[in-house]
Scaffold this motif. Sequence first.
Motif, PDB file in Angstrom:
ATOM      1  N   ALA A 147     -15.830  54.396  -5.366  1.00  0.00           N
ATOM      2  CA  ALA A 147     -15.749  54.615  -6.821  1.00  0.00           C
ATOM      3  C   ALA A 147     -14.713  53.679  -7.431  1.00  0.00           C
ATOM      4  O   ALA A 147     -14.946  53.067  -8.478  1.00  0.00           O
ATOM      5  CB  ALA A 147     -15.392  56.074  -7.103  1.00  0.00           C
ATOM      6  N   ILE A 148     -13.584  53.564  -6.774  1.00  0.00           N
ATOM      7  CA  ILE A 148     -12.537  52.686  -7.313  1.00  0.00           C
ATOM      8  C   ILE A 148     -12.976  51.231  -7.240  1.00  0.00           C
ATOM      9  O   ILE A 148     -12.752  50.453  -8.170  1.00  0.00           O
ATOM     10  CB  ILE A 148     -11.211  52.913  -6.560  1.00  0.00           C
ATOM     11  CG1 ILE A 148     -10.675  54.300  -6.921  1.00  0.00           C
ATOM     12  CG2 ILE A 148     -10.196  51.844  -6.913  1.00  0.00           C
ATOM     13  CD1 ILE A 148      -9.430  54.693  -6.186  1.00  0.00           C
ATOM     14  N   LEU A 149     -13.635  50.860  -6.143  1.00  0.00           N
ATOM     15  CA  LEU A 149     -14.163  49.495  -6.044  1.00  0.00           C
ATOM     16  C   LEU A 149     -15.098  49.193  -7.215  1.00  0.00           C
ATOM     17  O   LEU A 149     -14.967  48.163  -7.876  1.00  0.00           O
ATOM     18  CB  LEU A 149     -14.928  49.316  -4.728  1.00  0.00           C
ATOM     19  CG  LEU A 149     -15.664  47.982  -4.577  1.00  0.00           C
ATOM     20  CD1 LEU A 149     -14.689  46.834  -4.404  1.00  0.00           C
ATOM     21  CD2 LEU A 149     -16.651  48.013  -3.423  1.00  0.00           C
ATOM     22  N   ASP A 150     -16.016  50.118  -7.489  1.00  0.00           N
ATOM     23  CA  ASP A 150     -16.989  49.889  -8.563  1.00  0.00           C
ATOM     24  C   ASP A 150     -16.321  49.744  -9.924  1.00  0.00           C
ATOM     25  O   ASP A 150     -16.751  48.949 -10.750  1.00  0.00           O
ATOM     26  CB  ASP A 150     -18.013  51.030  -8.596  1.00  0.00           C
ATOM     27  CG  ASP A 150     -18.994  50.932  -7.424  1.00  0.00           C
ATOM     28  OD1 ASP A 150     -19.056  49.850  -6.802  1.00  0.00           O
ATOM     29  OD2 ASP A 150     -19.682  51.920  -7.127  1.00  0.00           O
ATOM     30  N   GLU A 155     -12.821  49.180 -10.580  1.00  0.00           N
ATOM     31  CA  GLU A 155     -11.671  48.290 -10.752  1.00  0.00           C
ATOM     32  C   GLU A 155     -11.701  47.053  -9.864  1.00  0.00           C
ATOM     33  O   GLU A 155     -10.810  46.220  -9.961  1.00  0.00           O
ATOM     34  CB  GLU A 155     -10.367  49.068 -10.503  1.00  0.00           C
ATOM     35  CG  GLU A 155     -10.321  50.399 -11.257  1.00  0.00           C
ATOM     36  CD  GLU A 155      -8.961  51.075 -11.096  1.00  0.00           C
ATOM     37  OE1 GLU A 155      -7.946  50.361 -11.134  1.00  0.00           O
ATOM     38  OE2 GLU A 155      -8.921  52.310 -10.929  1.00  0.00           O
ATOM     39  N   GLY A 156     -12.696  46.959  -9.009  1.00  0.00           N
ATOM     40  CA  GLY A 156     -12.803  45.769  -8.168  1.00  0.00           C
ATOM     41  C   GLY A 156     -11.875  45.805  -6.968  1.00  0.00           C
ATOM     42  O   GLY A 156     -11.053  46.710  -6.824  1.00  0.00           O
ATOM     43  N   ILE A 157     -12.011  44.804  -6.132  1.00  0.00           N
ATOM     44  CA  ILE A 157     -11.225  44.745  -4.908  1.00  0.00           C
ATOM     45  C   ILE A 157      -9.734  44.667  -5.218  1.00  0.00           C
ATOM     46  O   ILE A 157      -8.918  45.302  -4.564  1.00  0.00           O
ATOM     47  CB  ILE A 157     -11.655  43.530  -4.057  1.00  0.00           C
ATOM     48  CG1 ILE A 157     -13.094  43.728  -3.567  1.00  0.00           C
ATOM     49  CG2 ILE A 157     -10.722  43.336  -2.872  1.00  0.00           C
ATOM     50  CD1 ILE A 157     -13.655  42.575  -2.789  1.00  0.00           C
ATOM     51  N   GLU A 158      -9.392  43.908  -6.245  1.00  0.00           N
ATOM     52  CA  GLU A 158      -7.990  43.749  -6.631  1.00  0.00           C
ATOM     53  C   GLU A 158      -7.351  45.089  -6.978  1.00  0.00           C
ATOM     54  O   GLU A 158      -6.191  45.328  -6.668  1.00  0.00           O
ATOM     55  CB  GLU A 158      -7.886  42.847  -7.870  1.00  0.00           C
ATOM     56  CG  GLU A 158      -8.447  41.470  -7.701  1.00  0.00           C
ATOM     57  CD  GLU A 158      -7.453  40.519  -7.044  1.00  0.00           C
ATOM     58  OE1 GLU A 158      -6.496  40.128  -7.710  1.00  0.00           O
ATOM     59  OE2 GLU A 158      -7.655  40.193  -5.855  1.00  0.00           O
ATOM     60  N   GLY A 159      -8.123  45.926  -7.657  1.00  0.00           N
ATOM     61  CA  GLY A 159      -7.569  47.172  -8.164  1.00  0.00           C
ATOM     62  C   GLY A 159      -7.558  48.301  -7.156  1.00  0.00           C
ATOM     63  O   GLY A 159      -7.129  49.415  -7.471  1.00  0.00           O
ATOM     64  N   LEU A 160      -8.041  48.016  -5.966  1.00  0.00           N
ATOM     65  CA  LEU A 160      -8.147  49.077  -4.967  1.00  0.00           C
ATOM     66  C   LEU A 160      -6.888  49.165  -4.112  1.00  0.00           C
ATOM     67  O   LEU A 160      -6.612  48.261  -3.333  1.00  0.00           O
ATOM     68  CB  LEU A 160      -9.378  48.818  -4.081  1.00  0.00           C
ATOM     69  CG  LEU A 160      -9.767  49.937  -3.119  1.00  0.00           C
ATOM     70  CD1 LEU A 160     -11.271  49.969  -2.968  1.00  0.00           C
ATOM     71  CD2 LEU A 160      -9.123  49.742  -1.763  1.00  0.00           C
ATOM     72  N   SER A 161      -6.130  50.226  -4.291  1.00  0.00           N
ATOM     73  CA  SER A 161      -4.942  50.428  -3.453  1.00  0.00           C
ATOM     74  C   SER A 161      -5.099  51.725  -2.659  1.00  0.00           C
ATOM     75  O   SER A 161      -5.803  52.641  -3.080  1.00  0.00           O
ATOM     76  CB  SER A 161      -3.681  50.487  -4.306  1.00  0.00           C
ATOM     77  OG  SER A 161      -3.501  51.762  -4.862  1.00  0.00           O
ATOM     78  N   VAL A 162      -4.439  51.767  -1.526  1.00  0.00           N
ATOM     79  CA  VAL A 162      -4.509  52.947  -0.666  1.00  0.00           C
ATOM     80  C   VAL A 162      -4.074  54.189  -1.439  1.00  0.00           C
ATOM     81  O   VAL A 162      -4.693  55.252  -1.341  1.00  0.00           O
ATOM     82  CB  VAL A 162      -3.620  52.754   0.571  1.00  0.00           C
ATOM     83  CG1 VAL A 162      -3.595  54.016   1.421  1.00  0.00           C
ATOM     84  CG2 VAL A 162      -4.113  51.579   1.389  1.00  0.00           C
ATOM     85  N   ARG A 163      -3.019  54.061  -2.217  1.00  0.00           N
ATOM     86  CA  ARG A 163      -2.527  55.219  -2.967  1.00  0.00           C
ATOM     87  C   ARG A 163      -3.559  55.729  -3.969  1.00  0.00           C
ATOM     88  O   ARG A 163      -3.767  56.930  -4.110  1.00  0.00           O
ATOM     89  CB  ARG A 163      -1.238  54.848  -3.696  1.00  0.00           C
ATOM     90  CG  ARG A 163       0.002  54.855  -2.796  1.00  0.00           C
ATOM     91  CD  ARG A 163       1.206  54.282  -3.533  1.00  0.00           C
ATOM     92  NE  ARG A 163       2.462  54.509  -2.842  1.00  0.00           N
ATOM     93  CZ  ARG A 163       2.930  53.770  -1.851  1.00  0.00           C
ATOM     94  NH1 ARG A 163       2.230  52.736  -1.425  1.00  0.00           N
ATOM     95  NH2 ARG A 163       4.097  54.051  -1.293  1.00  0.00           N
ATOM     96  N   LYS A 164      -4.207  54.799  -4.659  1.00  0.00           N
ATOM     97  CA  LYS A 164      -5.217  55.219  -5.646  1.00  0.00           C
ATOM     98  C   LYS A 164      -6.364  55.941  -4.961  1.00  0.00           C
ATOM     99  O   LYS A 164      -6.861  56.955  -5.447  1.00  0.00           O
ATOM    100  CB  LYS A 164      -5.765  53.986  -6.375  1.00  0.00           C
ATOM    101  CG  LYS A 164      -5.078  53.707  -7.705  1.00  0.00           C
ATOM    102  CD  LYS A 164      -5.863  52.645  -8.480  1.00  0.00           C
ATOM    103  CE  LYS A 164      -4.941  51.638  -9.111  1.00  0.00           C
ATOM    104  NZ  LYS A 164      -5.625  50.443  -9.631  1.00  0.00           N
ATOM    105  N   VAL A 165      -6.816  55.369  -3.832  1.00  0.00           N
ATOM    106  CA  VAL A 165      -7.920  55.990  -3.100  1.00  0.00           C
ATOM    107  C   VAL A 165      -7.549  57.405  -2.683  1.00  0.00           C
ATOM    108  O   VAL A 165      -8.307  58.357  -2.897  1.00  0.00           O
ATOM    109  CB  VAL A 165      -8.275  55.145  -1.857  1.00  0.00           C
ATOM    110  CG1 VAL A 165      -9.236  55.906  -0.946  1.00  0.00           C
ATOM    111  CG2 VAL A 165      -8.880  53.811  -2.271  1.00  0.00           C
TER     112      VAL A 165
END
Lengths: 186, 186
Positions: free
Chosen positions: A12-15, A17-27
């Motif tokens: 969901a985060i990838l879709d 915010e993209g790869i750049e926006g994907l952080s472990v904490r957000k996930v």
Amino acid sequence: MSKDRIFDAARAILDHEGIEGLSVRKVAARAGVSTMAMYRHFADKDALLNALMDDGLAAWEKVVRAIRAEDPMEWLEAVIEAFLKFALTQPHRFDAAFFLPAPEARRYPDDFVAGRSPVIAMIMVRIDQAKADGRLGGTPAVDVALALAGMAQGLVSMQRAKRFSSDKQFRTLFRAQLRHCLQSFS
Amino acid sequence: MSKDRIFDAARAILDHEGIEGLSVRKVAARAGVSTMAMYRHFADKDALLNALMDDGLAAWEKVVRAIRAEDPMEWLEAVIEAFLKFALTQPHRFDAAFFLPAPEARRYPDDFVAGRSPVIAMIMVRIDQAKADGRLGGTPAVDVALALAGMAQGLVSMQRAKRFSSDKQFRTLFRAQLRHCLQSFS
DNA sequence: GCTTATGAGCGTACGATGTACACATGAGCA
DNA sequence: TGCTCATGTGTACATCGTACGCTCATAAGC
């Protein structure tokens, strides 16, 4: 399972915010789990990204399998069109599938054929059909497939690096180039 | 000037550790200056990266200008070979030049021609010469140039994403594909 | 000559990131 | 009851980009 919840959150985060926006904490936050929980199911962040790459490639394969054209040349053109659509409508998932570095395990061991993805295999089957019908020349199917894949990836890569001014311009050039590329083998 | 010292440090780190390994702190340390000194000369890290992109493109242009072949087709093949060599021997500088997102100012406003880089302009001149000699068909030079650039960028992009098993395999396929691509317009 | 403005550089501090580490909890089994 | 193992948590650390306010040298204006 909670592994699935974590993976779904990542997708969901990838879709969005993209790869750049994907952080472990957000996930982790999105999955409603502690930051470190991810590390129980994936070795590290790269392993999670590899899973997203697999997922993207699987989605792409599904798209290709859904193409119903009988005629091999029509089928090939439909794949080209589907690739363009995939790149433009799901850009982040596309990035994950085609621009993320492949892990050692899924490199192509000897040449471009061996260990290749199912989609490339399907494409090569259609190329051989077209050759049998006399619609494509004698170039080996591998080389034709690599040419199509290379050109497609190159143009998308240029678009990602903002080398075109608009999606419309990109779309037009992409179609023209891929069509020429395919026909250059007939 | 100290701006030059900072930029030189950035280029050295780019060459040794790649875009991933380039941090503002490392650049500053290498330049023998405080971390924040960079911000006096570049708006932010992206501005520094843009400068590196310019530098990489300038280096590439210099390489192309040094090609001495008289015959336009030979010249074009030399450019292909030079591109391959550039990608393999200076991978990080190549990344900066061809994979970094271009800033708004240097996008191609209307089509692939306008605002194009000097190198593409030179390529198009040679394509036109080859057409005048009857060595290439009637396809507009822009389209031929885009095909060559697209195919080259695509194959390199695949290699960067570890889609090939070795440099040797990549080199062979690259040469064959680009040669076919060029000849497909004759 | 004196004052003031400008530009270059510095040090500190903040929030985000990936992840190592030690610990808690609970289920299955002896 | 006690042991193991899988799963999850919380804390802590190094590294990152960069906002902010300070110093200080030089140049301009009076």
